[in-house]
Design an enzyme around this catalytic site. Structure first.
Site, PDB file in Angstrom:
ATOM      1  N   TYR A 150     -10.388   7.747   4.263  1.00 36.13           N
ATOM      2  CA  TYR A 150      -9.682   7.277   3.058  1.00 36.13           C
ATOM      3  C   TYR A 150     -10.129   5.865   2.681  1.00 36.13           C
ATOM      4  CZ  TYR A 150      -5.423   6.334   0.193  1.00 36.13           C
ATOM      5  OH  TYR A 150      -4.525   6.016  -0.809  1.00 36.13           O
ATOM      6  N   LYS A 154     -12.036   4.713  -0.726  1.00 33.59           N
ATOM      7  CA  LYS A 154     -11.406   3.741  -1.628  1.00 33.59           C
ATOM      8  C   LYS A 154     -12.249   2.464  -1.747  1.00 33.59           C
ATOM      9  CE  LYS A 154      -7.575   6.015  -2.688  1.00 33.59           C
ATOM     10  NZ  LYS A 154      -7.398   6.589  -4.039  1.00 33.59           N
TER      11      LYS A 154
END
Ligand code: NDP
Length: 239
Positions: A150, A154
């Site tokens: 993640y 990001k």
């Protein structure tokens, strides 16, 4: 009337962004993947409040399907505000992370950014006005245990936004990322209890989706014309 596309408009933060942009007078395309009914509910709420909206569904990881859906939307007029908000997480400590967990998260956040943003860029350039706002995460700045996938996706969105901002600066199109901390939506409902939130957030509470929406609305507005290539945090002073 300017048109805005909000991916993941069926989710917690996305729905708040849709309602806020509609309040500012934009026609809002509320996007969903699996939850078209929820997107339709957001459209109904916007219409009841006197705003203008429509719902659409496609999987941002499916490049051909996304291209087809975007072409149909562009046939009806230009899209001048894009909010890349769709995102998932699939957490695991790295030694135990599966390839599927890695791929799925990168696919939605990072490949989804390309699949949605690229086809909309040239039409936006032609109108000489545009806003591309991508919802990233504090994890993309600081990193986070159990979120190597993640935070990688990001963080890559930060770099992509900065590069695209440079390319589009002379065309009156701004490109920014908004990096929230802990925001009260279904995504974090199982991850943090109230005590944990109090211990890690200096403001002792989760943020509200509407607070993220206010920031996005500002970046989408005329007032933010000189802000581009930035990663703007909203996290109750966590960093
Ligand atoms: P939700 O889980 O409520 O919403 C996620 C949204 O993403 C849904 O609308 C979902 O659509 C959509 N989506 C998921 N997969 C796909 C896909 N393959 N194609 C298209 N759309 C997809 O999450 P939040 O509202 O909490 O999060 C919104 C964004 O904010 C995410 O990018 C998240 O990473 C980020 N964020 C959230 C934080 C938080 O604390 N909540 C903190 C930091 C960042 P559907 O349901 O229709 O399938």
């Amino acid at each position: 009337m300017k048109r805005a596309l909000v991916t993941g408009g069926s989710g917690g933060i996305g729905a708040a962004i849709c309602k806020r942009l509609a309040k500012d007078g934009l026609h809002v395309i509320v996007h969903a993947n699996r939850s078209l009914g929820k997107a339709a509910g957001v459209v109904a709420e916007i219409a009841a409040a006197g705003g203008s909206a429509e719902a659409v569904a496609f999987d941002v990881t499916d490049r051909p399907a996304t291209a087809t859906a975007l072409a149909a939307l562009l046939d009806a007029g230009s899209i001048q505000v894009l909010v890349n908000n769709a995102g998932i997480h699939a957490d695991a400590v790295f030694p135990g992370m599966s390839g599927e967990q890695w791929d799925s998260v990168v696919d939605v956040s990072l490949n989804g950014f390309f699949n949605v943003t690229q086809p909309l860029t040239m039409p936006m350039i032609r109108t000489r006005w545009g806003r591309i706002i991508t919802i990233s995460s504090i994890a993309g700045i600081t990193g986070n245990r159990g979120q190597v996938n993640y935070s990688a996706a990001k963080g890559a969105l930060h770099a992509a936004s900065k590069s695209l901002a440079l390319e589009l600066a002379s065309r009156n199109v701004t490109v920014n990322a908004v990096a929230p901390g802990i925001i009260a939506t279904d995504m974090i409902a199982d991850a943090f209890d109230a005590e944990t939130i109090k211990s890690i957030v200096p403001m002792k509470r989760a943020g509200r989706p509407e607070e993220v929406a206010d920031l996005v609305a500002f970046l989408a507005s005329e007032h933010a014309a000189y802000i581009s290539g930035q990663v703007i945090s909203i996290n109750g002073a966590m960093i």
